[in-house]
Motif scaffolding. Structure first.
Motif, short mmCIF file in Angstrom:
data_model
loop_
_atom_site.label_atom_id
_atom_site.label_comp_id
_atom_site.label_asym_id
_atom_site.label_seq_id
_atom_site.Cartn_x
_atom_site.Cartn_y
_atom_site.Cartn_z
N ARG A 98 -13.27 -19.76 5.80
CA ARG A 98 -12.43 -19.44 6.96
C ARG A 98 -13.22 -18.72 8.05
O ARG A 98 -13.06 -19.02 9.24
N THR A 122 -6.88 -27.20 9.44
CA THR A 122 -6.63 -27.06 8.01
C THR A 122 -5.75 -28.20 7.51
O THR A 122 -5.94 -28.70 6.40
N GLN A 129 -8.15 -24.86 3.46
CA GLN A 129 -7.15 -23.93 2.95
C GLN A 129 -7.44 -23.54 1.51
O GLN A 129 -7.45 -22.36 1.16
N ALA A 132 -10.56 -21.39 1.45
CA ALA A 132 -10.65 -20.49 2.60
C ALA A 132 -11.44 -19.22 2.31
O ALA A 132 -12.25 -18.77 3.13
#
Length: 234
Positions: A98, A122, A129, A132
């Motif tokens: 992320r 995402t 996700q 992440a």
């Protein structure tokens, strides 16, 4: 008459006294997909880096929306919508997936908009996700490539430059990246994919060129898909 997004005329570029590119000319419209083919050392990386402002041209012109951008700095060109994903991807291996994605944010301070862009990407790449909080170093080669592209897409580019994105990818991963290039072009982003002849992955894009000793010529190599055969285990 429709104006090209990118127009290159008689471009020469290189390093020191050596020219790598010589008299390169082509135009690219919004929503176009172009392949630049050639062996290692042909000048593909130099071409993309020159467009992105990382190498200064010695002669010729580079125009974006009709404006000469030869003197623009890389950050200025990024702000104008040119995003470059280098061959080595340049991910931050010590950071999470992320955090790598958010590193692509450029001059955007509107947090809801940033989160909306991250959510959009995402949804397109679900592993962003599921992984992440994972270190980017733990991703597969294909996931690392898609993360690098997703990071570039966080800047909402109009022109996306991909340098040898199929390197070290499994056939199915390479196919996903090629599909993505076609999808992005269909959505209005101009995409340039530079690839080596040694890994012939092709797509029926609007344009295909071959670089040979720094000179660019039209090629029919991408007139039809030409995927390498998949292993029987797949």
């Amino acid at each position: 008459m429709r104006m090209p997004l990118l127009q290159i005329e008689s471009l020469a570029a290189g390093y020191g006294k050596s020219d790598v590119l010589d008299d390169v000319s082509f135009a690219l419209f919004s929503g176009s997909l172009a392949y630049v083919l050639g062996p290692g050392g042909a000048g593909k990386t130099t071409l993309l880096m020159t467009i992105a402002g990382l190498v200064r041209p010695k002669r010729g012109a580079i125009r974006l929306d009709g404006e000469d951008i030869r003197r623009k700095r890389p950050n200025e060109l990024l702000a104008r919508g040119i995003a470059y994903v280098p061959h080595n991807r340049l991910l931050f291996s010590s950071l999470s997936v992320r955090d790598n994605l958010l590193a692509g944010v450029w001059r955007e301070t509107d947090r809801p908009r940033i989160e909306a862009d991250a959510a959009r990407l995402t949804a397109r790449f679900p592993f962003l996700q599921t992984c992440a909080r994972q270190s980017a170093s733990r991703l597969t080669n294909g996931e690392r490539q898609l993360l690098a592209i997703a990071r570039a897409l966080m800047s909402r580019p109009r022109l996306l430059l991909l340098d040898d994105p199929f390197d070290a990818l499994a056939p199915l991963e390479a196919e996903r990246v090629a599909d993505l290039g076609a999808e992005l072009a269909g959505e209005g982003t101009a995409v340039v994919i530079a690839q080596r002849n040694a890994t012939p992955i092709a797509w029926p894009g609007e344009q295909a060129y071959r670089l040979d000793a720094g000179r660019l010529c039209r090629s029919d190599a991408c007139s039809a898909p030409a995927w390498p055969p998949l292993p029987a285990s797949l």
